[in-house]
Design a protein around this motif. Structure first.
Motif, PDB file in Angstrom:
ATOM      1  N   MET A 120       0.834  -1.351   0.083  1.00  0.00           N
ATOM      2  CA  MET A 120      -0.077   0.137  -0.180  1.00  0.00           C
ATOM      3  C   MET A 120       0.944   1.214   0.206  1.00  0.00           C
ATOM      4  O   MET A 120       1.720   1.245   0.729  1.00  0.00           O
ATOM      5  CB  MET A 120      -0.882  -0.124   1.021  1.00  0.00           C
ATOM      6  N   GLN A 121       0.411   2.206  -0.677  1.00  0.00           N
ATOM      7  CA  GLN A 121       1.320   3.578  -1.044  1.00  0.00           C
ATOM      8  C   GLN A 121       0.478   4.434   0.073  1.00  0.00           C
ATOM      9  O   GLN A 121      -0.629   4.514   0.077  1.00  0.00           O
ATOM     10  CB  GLN A 121       1.340   3.906  -2.305  1.00  0.00           C
ATOM     11  N   ARG A 122       1.128   5.185   0.630  1.00  0.00           N
ATOM     12  CA  ARG A 122       0.720   6.455   1.485  1.00  0.00           C
ATOM     13  C   ARG A 122       1.252   7.899   1.214  1.00  0.00           C
ATOM     14  O   ARG A 122       2.408   7.683   1.017  1.00  0.00           O
ATOM     15  CB  ARG A 122       0.590   6.005   2.872  1.00  0.00           C
ATOM     16  N   THR A 123       0.414   8.778   0.965  1.00  0.00           N
ATOM     17  CA  THR A 123       1.076   9.969   0.904  1.00  0.00           C
ATOM     18  C   THR A 123       1.289  10.938   2.158  1.00  0.00           C
ATOM     19  O   THR A 123       0.803  10.813   3.007  1.00  0.00           O
ATOM     20  CB  THR A 123       0.051  10.983  -0.203  1.00  0.00           C
ATOM     21  N   PHE A 124       2.687  11.270   2.025  1.00  0.00           N
ATOM     22  CA  PHE A 124       3.368  11.986   3.210  1.00  0.00           C
ATOM     23  C   PHE A 124       3.933  13.288   2.621  1.00  0.00           C
ATOM     24  O   PHE A 124       4.435  13.442   1.418  1.00  0.00           O
ATOM     25  CB  PHE A 124       4.298  11.410   3.931  1.00  0.00           C
ATOM     26  N   LEU A 125       4.070  14.303   3.395  1.00  0.00           N
ATOM     27  CA  LEU A 125       4.970  15.555   3.064  1.00  0.00           C
ATOM     28  C   LEU A 125       6.156  15.297   2.764  1.00  0.00           C
ATOM     29  O   LEU A 125       6.997  14.470   3.531  1.00  0.00           O
ATOM     30  CB  LEU A 125       4.728  16.350   4.404  1.00  0.00           C
ATOM     31  N   ASN A 126       6.735  15.546   1.733  1.00  0.00           N
ATOM     32  CA  ASN A 126       8.339  15.314   1.205  1.00  0.00           C
ATOM     33  C   ASN A 126       9.041  16.479   1.686  1.00  0.00           C
ATOM     34  O   ASN A 126      10.112  16.147   2.277  1.00  0.00           O
ATOM     35  CB  ASN A 126       8.174  14.949  -0.039  1.00  0.00           C
ATOM     36  N   ALA A 127       8.581  17.774   1.278  1.00  0.00           N
ATOM     37  CA  ALA A 127       9.398  18.765   1.428  1.00  0.00           C
ATOM     38  C   ALA A 127       8.439  20.039   1.637  1.00  0.00           C
ATOM     39  O   ALA A 127       7.472  19.931   1.390  1.00  0.00           O
ATOM     40  CB  ALA A 127      10.213  19.139   0.136  1.00  0.00           C
ATOM     41  N   LYS A 128       8.944  21.041   2.261  1.00  0.00           N
ATOM     42  CA  LYS A 128       8.270  22.180   2.952  1.00  0.00           C
ATOM     43  C   LYS A 128       9.148  23.449   2.863  1.00  0.00           C
ATOM     44  O   LYS A 128      10.008  23.522   3.384  1.00  0.00           O
ATOM     45  CB  LYS A 128       7.411  22.055   4.077  1.00  0.00           C
ATOM     46  N   LEU A 129       8.657  24.276   2.166  1.00  0.00           N
ATOM     47  CA  LEU A 129       9.568  25.657   2.365  1.00  0.00           C
ATOM     48  C   LEU A 129       8.424  26.685   3.087  1.00  0.00           C
ATOM     49  O   LEU A 129       7.250  26.780   2.532  1.00  0.00           O
ATOM     50  CB  LEU A 129       9.564  26.546   0.889  1.00  0.00           C
ATOM     51  N   HIS A 130       8.802  26.834   4.272  1.00  0.00           N
ATOM     52  CA  HIS A 130       8.038  27.557   5.322  1.00  0.00           C
ATOM     53  C   HIS A 130       7.948  29.019   5.463  1.00  0.00           C
ATOM     54  O   HIS A 130       9.130  29.750   5.478  1.00  0.00           O
ATOM     55  CB  HIS A 130       8.299  27.021   6.748  1.00  0.00           C
ATOM     56  N   ARG A 131       7.040  29.767   5.340  1.00  0.00           N
ATOM     57  CA  ARG A 131       6.882  31.239   5.378  1.00  0.00           C
ATOM     58  C   ARG A 131       7.933  31.919   4.427  1.00  0.00           C
ATOM     59  O   ARG A 131       8.300  32.879   4.631  1.00  0.00           O
ATOM     60  CB  ARG A 131       6.918  31.596   6.964  1.00  0.00           C
ATOM     61  N   VAL A 132       7.924  31.708   3.052  1.00  0.00           N
ATOM     62  CA  VAL A 132       8.562  32.336   2.138  1.00  0.00           C
ATOM     63  C   VAL A 132       7.436  33.552   1.906  1.00  0.00           C
ATOM     64  O   VAL A 132       6.254  33.501   1.959  1.00  0.00           O
ATOM     65  CB  VAL A 132       9.070  31.608   0.809  1.00  0.00           C
ATOM     66  N   THR A 133       8.094  34.676   1.507  1.00  0.00           N
ATOM     67  CA  THR A 133       7.429  35.845   0.849  1.00  0.00           C
ATOM     68  C   THR A 133       7.426  35.859  -0.699  1.00  0.00           C
ATOM     69  O   THR A 133       8.420  35.815  -1.174  1.00  0.00           O
ATOM     70  CB  THR A 133       8.290  37.150   1.568  1.00  0.00           C
ATOM     71  N   THR A 134       6.294  36.174  -1.124  1.00  0.00           N
ATOM     72  CA  THR A 134       5.858  36.312  -2.427  1.00  0.00           C
ATOM     73  C   THR A 134       6.686  37.724  -2.816  1.00  0.00           C
ATOM     74  O   THR A 134       6.320  38.675  -2.375  1.00  0.00           O
ATOM     75  CB  THR A 134       4.253  36.407  -2.657  1.00  0.00           C
ATOM     76  N   THR A 135       7.406  37.370  -3.966  1.00  0.00           N
ATOM     77  CA  THR A 135       8.315  38.701  -4.483  1.00  0.00           C
ATOM     78  C   THR A 135       7.670  38.945  -5.702  1.00  0.00           C
ATOM     79  O   THR A 135       8.036  40.346  -6.225  1.00  0.00           O
ATOM     80  CB  THR A 135       9.629  38.127  -4.509  1.00  0.00           C
ATOM     81  N   ALA A 136       6.711  38.277  -6.552  1.00  0.00           N
ATOM     82  CA  ALA A 136       6.333  38.585  -7.670  1.00  0.00           C
ATOM     83  C   ALA A 136       4.755  37.798  -7.874  1.00  0.00           C
ATOM     84  O   ALA A 136       4.774  36.922  -7.175  1.00  0.00           O
ATOM     85  CB  ALA A 136       6.960  38.706  -8.856  1.00  0.00           C
ATOM     86  N   SER A 137       3.928  38.483  -8.569  1.00  0.00           N
ATOM     87  CA  SER A 137       2.769  38.050  -8.852  1.00  0.00           C
ATOM     88  C   SER A 137       2.327  38.280 -10.462  1.00  0.00           C
ATOM     89  O   SER A 137       2.019  39.405 -10.477  1.00  0.00           O
ATOM     90  CB  SER A 137       1.617  38.506  -7.874  1.00  0.00           C
ATOM     91  N   GLU A 138       2.869  37.317 -11.328  1.00  0.00           N
ATOM     92  CA  GLU A 138       2.795  37.748 -12.715  1.00  0.00           C
ATOM     93  C   GLU A 138       1.676  36.823 -13.489  1.00  0.00           C
ATOM     94  O   GLU A 138       1.647  36.025 -13.842  1.00  0.00           O
ATOM     95  CB  GLU A 138       4.053  37.091 -13.342  1.00  0.00           C
ATOM     96  N   LEU A 139       0.627  37.765 -13.744  1.00  0.00           N
ATOM     97  CA  LEU A 139      -0.746  37.218 -14.276  1.00  0.00           C
ATOM     98  C   LEU A 139      -0.447  36.820 -15.696  1.00  0.00           C
ATOM     99  O   LEU A 139      -0.869  35.713 -16.181  1.00  0.00           O
ATOM    100  CB  LEU A 139      -1.490  38.165 -14.305  1.00  0.00           C
ATOM    101  N   ASP A 140       0.323  37.363 -16.466  1.00  0.00           N
ATOM    102  CA  ASP A 140       0.350  37.364 -18.073  1.00  0.00           C
ATOM    103  C   ASP A 140       1.584  36.610 -18.106  1.00  0.00           C
ATOM    104  O   ASP A 140       2.798  36.976 -18.772  1.00  0.00           O
ATOM    105  CB  ASP A 140       0.689  38.588 -18.702  1.00  0.00           C
ATOM    106  N   TYR A 141       1.778  35.338 -17.569  1.00  0.00           N
ATOM    107  CA  TYR A 141       2.865  34.349 -17.692  1.00  0.00           C
ATOM    108  C   TYR A 141       2.136  33.126 -18.011  1.00  0.00           C
ATOM    109  O   TYR A 141       1.043  32.814 -17.638  1.00  0.00           O
ATOM    110  CB  TYR A 141       3.589  34.312 -16.396  1.00  0.00           C
ATOM    111  N   GLU A 142       2.984  32.122 -18.461  1.00  0.00           N
ATOM    112  CA  GLU A 142       2.261  30.713 -18.807  1.00  0.00           C
ATOM    113  C   GLU A 142       1.851  29.992 -17.736  1.00  0.00           C
ATOM    114  O   GLU A 142       0.836  29.327 -17.988  1.00  0.00           O
ATOM    115  CB  GLU A 142       3.452  29.840 -19.537  1.00  0.00           C
ATOM    116  N   GLY A 143       2.426  30.234 -16.368  1.00  0.00           N
ATOM    117  CA  GLY A 143       1.912  29.523 -15.260  1.00  0.00           C
ATOM    118  C   GLY A 143       3.086  28.913 -14.439  1.00  0.00           C
ATOM    119  O   GLY A 143       4.135  28.767 -15.198  1.00  0.00           O
ATOM    120  N   SER A 144       3.034  28.737 -13.296  1.00  0.00           N
ATOM    121  CA  SER A 144       3.879  28.009 -12.366  1.00  0.00           C
ATOM    122  C   SER A 144       4.203  28.933 -10.924  1.00  0.00           C
ATOM    123  O   SER A 144       3.868  30.042 -10.973  1.00  0.00           O
ATOM    124  CB  SER A 144       5.152  27.384 -13.137  1.00  0.00           C
ATOM    125  N   CYS A 145       5.201  28.515 -10.396  1.00  0.00           N
ATOM    126  CA  CYS A 145       5.658  29.208  -9.652  1.00  0.00           C
ATOM    127  C   CYS A 145       7.360  29.268  -9.439  1.00  0.00           C
ATOM    128  O   CYS A 145       7.925  28.161  -9.269  1.00  0.00           O
ATOM    129  CB  CYS A 145       5.382  28.830  -8.145  1.00  0.00           C
TER     130      CYS A 145
END
Length: 122
Positions: free
Chosen positions: A1-26
Motif C-alpha cells: 500500500m502506498q501512503r502520501t506524506f509531506l516530502n518537503a516544505k518551504l515555510h513562510r516564504v515571501t511572495t516577491t512577484a505575482s505575474e498574471l501574464d505568464y504561462e503559469g507556475s511558481c
C-alpha cells in the motif's frame, strides 16, 4: 500500500512577484529548491498564510540566491507581493520506505534566504 506524506516544505516564504501574464507556475530561488529537494516542474501545493488560498501548481527554477518566489499565471490571482506562503511537495511511500521517512522542512528569513533545515517541527 502506498501512503502520501509531506516530502518537503518551504515555510513562510515571501511572495516577491505575482505575474498574471505568464504561462503559469511558481518560480522559486534555485537554492531553496535544492535545499528542499523539489525538482523543476514538480507539482507543489501552495498555502497562502495571508488570505487562506490553497492551490496546486508546479515549480520552476529561479536564479540562485535571488530570493525569488513568483506566483504566475492564473495562480497570480491567489497571491500578492508580500504575502507569506507555505510551499509543500508530497510523495507516496510504501510501508518499507516509511521506516526511514523524514520530511525536509526548510525555513527562511524575510529575504527568502535559507536559515535552517529540519526533519521535525519544533
Amino acid at each position: 500500500m502506498q501512503r502520501t506524506f509531506l516530502n518537503a516544505k518551504l515555510h513562510r516564504v515571501t511572495t516577491t512577484a505575482s505575474e498574471l501574464d505568464y504561462e503559469g507556475s511558481c518560480e522559486i530561488d534555485g537554492i531553496l529548491l535544492d535545499a528542499a529537494g523539489i525538482q523543476a516542474f514538480e507539482q507543489i501545493q501552495i498555502y497562502n498564510i495571508a488570505n487562506g488560498n490553497r492551490f496546486t501548481t508546479y515549480a520552476i527554477r529561479g536564479k540562485e540566491n535571488s530570493g525569488v518566489i513568483s506566483v504566475n499565471g492564473a495562480a497570480a490571482h491567489k497571491a500578492a507581493v508580500g504575502d507569506l506562503l507555505i510551499i509543500a511537495a508530497y510523495a507516496s511511500y510504501d510501508e518499507h520506505e516509511l521506516k526511514n521517512y523524514a520530511p525536509n522542512l526548510c525555513y527562511v528569513d524575510d529575504n527568502n534566504t535559507l536559515t535552517r533545515q529540519s526533519s521535525a517541527i519544533r
